[in-house]
Structure formats: structure tokens, C-alpha cells
Enzyme design. Structure first.
Site, PDB file in Angstrom:
ATOM      1  N   CYS A  78       0.854  -1.191   0.000  1.00 57.85           N
ATOM      2  CA  CYS A  78       0.000   0.000   0.000  1.00 57.85           C
ATOM      3  C   CYS A  78       0.886   1.235   0.000  1.00 57.85           C
ATOM      4  O   CYS A  78       1.917   1.281   0.672  1.00 57.85           O
ATOM      5  CB  CYS A  78      -0.902   0.017   1.241  1.00 57.85           C
ATOM      6  SG  CYS A  78      -2.019   1.444   1.260  1.00 57.85           S
ATOM      7  N   CYS A 110       0.285   4.939   6.198  1.00 51.85           N
ATOM      8  CA  CYS A 110      -0.187   5.144   7.577  1.00 51.85           C
ATOM      9  C   CYS A 110       0.859   4.542   8.521  1.00 51.85           C
ATOM     10  O   CYS A 110       1.265   3.386   8.342  1.00 51.85           O
ATOM     11  CB  CYS A 110      -1.550   4.490   7.782  1.00 51.85           C
ATOM     12  SG  CYS A 110      -2.758   5.088   6.593  1.00 51.85           S
ATOM     13  N   SER A 136     -13.395  -0.390   2.950  1.00 47.87           N
ATOM     14  CA  SER A 136     -12.736   0.477   3.920  1.00 47.87           C
ATOM     15  C   SER A 136     -11.709   1.336   3.199  1.00 47.87           C
ATOM     16  O   SER A 136     -10.888   0.835   2.441  1.00 47.87           O
ATOM     17  CB  SER A 136     -12.055  -0.381   4.995  1.00 47.87           C
ATOM     18  OG  SER A 136     -11.326   0.429   5.882  1.00 47.87           O
ATOM     19  N   SER A 171     -11.240   5.176   7.593  1.00 43.83           N
ATOM     20  CA  SER A 171     -10.235   5.096   8.652  1.00 43.83           C
ATOM     21  C   SER A 171      -9.867   6.508   9.076  1.00 43.83           C
ATOM     22  O   SER A 171      -9.082   7.175   8.404  1.00 43.83           O
ATOM     23  CB  SER A 171      -9.017   4.337   8.132  1.00 43.83           C
ATOM     24  OG  SER A 171      -9.423   3.071   7.679  1.00 43.83           O
ATOM     25  N   ASN A 187      -3.334  -3.085  16.870  1.00 40.32           N
ATOM     26  CA  ASN A 187      -2.566  -4.323  16.772  1.00 40.32           C
ATOM     27  C   ASN A 187      -1.089  -3.994  16.608  1.00 40.32           C
ATOM     28  O   ASN A 187      -0.743  -3.034  15.925  1.00 40.32           O
ATOM     29  CB  ASN A 187      -3.074  -5.158  15.591  1.00 40.32           C
ATOM     30  CG  ASN A 187      -4.470  -5.671  15.861  1.00 40.32           C
ATOM     31  OD1 ASN A 187      -4.707  -6.347  16.861  1.00 40.32           O
ATOM     32  ND2 ASN A 187      -5.415  -5.326  15.005  1.00 40.32           N
ATOM     33  N   CYS A 195      -6.503  -6.485  11.805  1.00 41.30           N
ATOM     34  CA  CYS A 195      -6.453  -5.229  11.054  1.00 41.30           C
ATOM     35  C   CYS A 195      -5.087  -4.586  11.126  1.00 41.30           C
ATOM     36  O   CYS A 195      -4.534  -4.381  12.200  1.00 41.30           O
ATOM     37  CB  CYS A 195      -7.479  -4.245  11.605  1.00 41.30           C
ATOM     38  SG  CYS A 195      -9.034  -4.401  10.756  1.00 41.30           S
TER      39      CYS A 195
HETATM   40  N1  SAH Z   1      -6.563   0.821   3.244  1.00 39.55           N
HETATM   41  C1  SAH Z   1      -7.858   0.699   3.804  1.00 39.55           C
HETATM   42  C2  SAH Z   1      -8.245  -0.725   4.127  1.00 39.55           C
HETATM   43  C3  SAH Z   1      -7.196  -1.631   4.685  1.00 39.55           C
HETATM   44  S1  SAH Z   1      -6.648  -1.272   6.320  1.00 39.55           S
HETATM   45  C4  SAH Z   1      -7.984   1.593   5.035  1.00 39.55           C
HETATM   46  O1  SAH Z   1      -6.974   2.088   5.511  1.00 39.55           O
HETATM   47  O2  SAH Z   1      -9.110   1.804   5.471  1.00 39.55           O
HETATM   48  C5  SAH Z   1      -8.006  -1.863   7.313  1.00 39.55           C
HETATM   49  C6  SAH Z   1      -8.159  -1.149   8.643  1.00 39.55           C
HETATM   50  O3  SAH Z   1      -7.093  -1.491   9.535  1.00 39.55           O
HETATM   51  C7  SAH Z   1      -8.131   0.359   8.536  1.00 39.55           C
HETATM   52  O4  SAH Z   1      -9.151   0.909   9.311  1.00 39.55           O
HETATM   53  C8  SAH Z   1      -6.774   0.691   9.127  1.00 39.55           C
HETATM   54  O5  SAH Z   1      -6.717   2.015   9.592  1.00 39.55           O
HETATM   55  C9  SAH Z   1      -6.685  -0.324  10.216  1.00 39.55           C
HETATM   56  N2  SAH Z   1      -5.355  -0.508  10.770  1.00 39.55           N
HETATM   57  C10 SAH Z   1      -4.166  -0.309  10.162  1.00 39.55           C
HETATM   58  N3  SAH Z   1      -3.151  -0.614  10.997  1.00 39.55           N
HETATM   59  C11 SAH Z   1      -3.704  -1.015  12.163  1.00 39.55           C
HETATM   60  C12 SAH Z   1      -3.178  -1.481  13.396  1.00 39.55           C
HETATM   61  N4  SAH Z   1      -1.886  -1.603  13.585  1.00 39.55           N
HETATM   62  N5  SAH Z   1      -4.058  -1.797  14.377  1.00 39.55           N
HETATM   63  C13 SAH Z   1      -5.385  -1.711  14.180  1.00 39.55           C
HETATM   64  N6  SAH Z   1      -5.939  -1.304  13.033  1.00 39.55           N
HETATM   65  C14 SAH Z   1      -5.115  -0.950  12.022  1.00 39.55           C
HETATM   66 FE1  SF4 Z   2      -2.790   1.500   3.425  1.00 36.22          FE
HETATM   67 FE2  SF4 Z   2      -4.989   1.207   4.919  1.00 36.22          FE
HETATM   68 FE3  SF4 Z   2      -2.587   0.514   5.858  1.00 36.22          FE
HETATM   69 FE4  SF4 Z   2      -3.173   3.077   5.542  1.00 36.22          FE
HETATM   70  S1  SF4 Z   2      -4.154   1.650   6.943  1.00 36.22           S
HETATM   71  S2  SF4 Z   2      -1.264   2.092   4.936  1.00 36.22           S
HETATM   72  S3  SF4 Z   2      -4.403   2.997   3.717  1.00 36.22           S
HETATM   73  S4  SF4 Z   2      -3.633  -0.435   4.161  1.00 36.22           S
END
Ligand code: SAH
Ligand code: SF4
Length: 357
Positions: A108, A112, A189, A212, A288, A331
């Protein structure tokens, strides 16, 4: 062309010497019977052999590894793609539903900071077929392994679905029309890609949208979710309001609870105000652990208190159950580690996946 990249018209063309009902039989055998095209026993042997030999009916996803948790009710599968890239899907069985968490990209590009996929960077988009094939395998696994039908789909695996818009929407249409999963049971999402949200609003596809958010002011959100610099909160709210008015679907906000970062009273106040503006439901996700982010998640009692603050402000808020965390299947934890794992075999039957777990 890989089978799941074909539409019915293309299949008809490929099998144009066959009567139409045979082509329908192939289509139904795969999408309803969950069989591989060249293994559909109701077809004449000659046709099956021909499909096996002449056509590219080889599936594109090759199971490389699988792990199970939660009493084998959560299964993560690592798929090898034709070009050697890898992606993961997570299947979660509950008493009343089975949910697949599907990947839309290898890696990706959104960056983030707390997300393992983001930390690994972007490799490539998945094709429509590669997305659909995850659903095919999950349907087989669900039916044979759990004795339940795959009923729900969330685009919360690897990747940002809005960045791979065309393939994702084409896959969703096929999931709804061919696999018979209700659009209402599909959630996309997104990190908040505004042009994608506006475009999706025009599709007349009644899927749920999850956004998100993680921080409800621009300064903090840009630090956690860099895409916020391009698509700031006020513009996002406008796009979401539009989506809501067009689709009539409720929007949910996702908020990963990070200790001392976004779990204070002020954060709850800002989030409540933002959620009110779009009438959003809030999903609190326990953070997580991921390799590139050292900060801890909020303690369970802090999460509950935060939820209560939202509820007291009139916001519908829930705490998400933490499935698959121990097997790095939850997630934000999906991140394939290349060359770490050996192949199980060149061709493992999906049903074997369950036996091997
Ligand atoms: N790219 C999209 C979908 C994939 S991520 C998005 O960001 O929405 C799916 C979800 O996991 C998103 O809500 C993201 O913010 C969350 N996420 C990412 N890293 C995480 C973590 N370490 N702990 C909990 N949720 C997390
Ligand atoms: Fe990509 Fe979603 Fe992870 Fe952000 S949280 S880096 S948009 S997969």
C-alpha cells in the site's frame, strides 16, 4: 486470460464452438458449485480435458502458507501471485456469518504509520481476477471447512481499495452478481480518498463504506495518516455527506486506539463532533502490534471509557472484537515477508488448506 478475469461474454467467445448452455454450466459450476472449470464432472470429458490443456484456467493464486487461530475459526492464507508477489486474506467464522477480509493491492502506498502494510510500501494493484479468486477460495474453504456459506466481505486486507478503484468495483459487481453475496454485506474500507468516494456514490452499489479516521483534527491526522494532507477532514466530510445522500447507506468511522495519542477526552470530543456531521457510527479497533510502530495500544478500560464518552455524546460506538491478532491476521497486521516462507506445493487444493491447518 485467468478465469476470474473473464466475464460471461468473454467465456462465450472462448468456447464459441460449444452450445450456450454448456458455457452457462461452466459459469455456474464455478460460481455456484465452487468447482474448478476443468473439474466440473457434469461436463463432457473431452471439454474438460480441452479446458485443462488449451485454456488459461489455471488459477492465479497459489497458497503459500496458512495459519489458524481462535479455535480454527480464523484462518489466514498467504497467496503467491503469478509474478511472485504475495498477498493475504483472512477468513473469520462466527455463529451467524462468515467474513472474508480481502486484499486489494500487494502492499500500500498510503503510508499510515501504524499499519504493517503501509510500512512495507506499495508493490502493485491486484487484478479483478486476483480479488475474485480470493473470494472463490474463501467460499470453498468456508463451505467445506466450516459448513457455512461465505456471507460477508470486508476490503480491509492489504491495500487501499480506492487506489485500485476499477478492479475493486468490477470485482464487487461480480461478487454480488456471480457469487450471490449481498451488496449490503460488503464493506469497503478507505483511508479517505475523496475522488473515489464521490465516484462510488454514483455506482448505485449499496455497499457499506468504512473510513479510517484515527484522528479528528487535521494536524494530528496528517501525522498518523499522511493522505490527510491531500484530503483534509472538511473536504472528507463533504464527500461523505454526499455519499450518504446518494447511497442512503450508513458510514462508519474506524479508530485504532493508541495510548496517549488518540485516546484522550479531547480526542473523544473532536471525534464525536466529526461523527455527528456525517451521522457516522464509530468502530473502535484495539491497536494491533506492527513491526514499525513502537507505541502501545490503549488499555481495555481506556477503550471502554472512550466508547462511553462517545455514547454519552449521542454517538453510536462499538468496540471491535480482536480476531486473528496472535497470527498477525488482524487489522493492519498484514504484511507479507518475502522469501520467509517456503511453498507448500505448486498446487494445493483449497480444501487441503483446511486439513493442513
Ligand atoms: N486501506 C484501507 C483498508 C485496509 S486497512 C484503510 O486504511 O481503510 C483496514 C483497517 O485497519 C483500517 O481501518 C486501518 O486504519 C486499520 N489498521 C491499520 N493498521 C492497524 C493497526 N496496527 N491496528 C489496528 N488497526 C489498524
Ligand atoms: Fe494503506 Fe490502509 Fe494501511 Fe493506511 S491503513 S497504509 S491505507 S492499508
Amino acid at each position: 486470460m485467468p478465469f476470474f478475469d473473464l466475464n460471461q461474454a468473454q467465456l462465450l467467445e472462448l468456447l464459441k464452438d460449444q452450445p450456450t448452455y454448456r458455457v452457462k454450466q461452466v459459469w455456474q459450476g464455478v460460481y455456484e458449485g465452487l468447482e474448478r472449470p476443468h473439474e466440473i464432472t457434469s461436463l463432457p470429458k473431452s471439454l474438460r480435458e480441452r479446458m485443462g490443456q488449451e485454456m488459461d484456467f489455471a488459477l492465479s493464486l497459489n497458497p503459500v502458507d496458512r495459519v489458524a487461530a481462535d479455535d480454527r475459526r480464523t484462518i489466514k492464507v498467504l497467496w503467491g501471485l503469478a509474478d511472485g508477489r504475495q498477498v493475504e486474506s483472512v477468513l473469520m467464522a462466527y455463529s451467524d456469518r462468515v467474513t472474508l477480509c480481502v486484499s486489494s493491492q500487494a502492499g500500500c502506498a498510503m503510508g499510515c504509520v501504524f499499519c504493517a502494510t503501509g510500512q512495507a510500501g506499495f508493490f502493485r494493484h491486484l487484478t479483478k481476477g486476483e480479488i475474485l479468486e480470493q473470494v472463490f477460495h474463501a467460499s470453498v474453504l468456508s463451505k467445506r471447512g466450516f459448513g457455512q456459506r461465505l456471507s460477508n466481505l470486508v476490503f480491509m486486507g492489504m491495500g487501499e481499495p480506492m487506489a485500485n478503484y476499477e478492479n475493486v468495483v468490477a470485482a464487487i459487481r461480480s461478487i454480488v452478481n456471480d457469487f450471490g453475496v449481498s451488496a449490503r454485506h460488503i464493506t469497503l474500507s478507505t483511508v479517505g480518498i475523496i475522488p473515489g468516494i464521490r465516484r462510488l456514490a454514483e455506482e448505485e452499489l449499496p455497499i457499506s463504506l468504512a473510513v479510517s479516521i484515527h484522528a479528528a483534527n487535521d494536524e494530528k491526522r496528517t501525522r498518523l495518516v499522511p493522505m490527510n494532507a491531500r484530503y483534509p477532514l472538511d473536504d472528507l466530510v463533504e464527500a461523505l455527506t454526499y455519499y450518504r445522500s446518494r447511497s442512503n447507506r450508513r458510514i462508519s468511522f474506524e479508530w485504532a486506539m493508541m495510548a496517549g495519542i488518540n485516546d484522550g477526552l479531547q480526542d473523544a470530543i473532536e471525534l464525536a463532533a466529526l461523527a455527528k456531521r456525517v451521522g457516522a457510527h464509530v468502530n473502535l479497533i484495539p491497536l494491533n502490534p506492527t513491526p514499525g510502530w513502537d507505541y502501545p495500544g490503549s488499555a481495555p478500560e481506556v477503550v471502554r471509557e472512550f466508547r462511553d464518552q462517545l455514547t454519552d455524546s449521542g454517538i453510536n460506538a462499538t468496540i471491535r472484537a480482536n480476531r486473528g491478532n496472535q497470527i498477525a491476521a488482524a487489522c493492519g497486521q498484514l504484511q507479507t515477508q518475502f522469501s520467509r516462507r517456503a511453498r507448500i506445493s505448486d498446487r494445493t487444493d483449497t480444501q487441503d488448506l483446511f486439513r493442513l491447518v
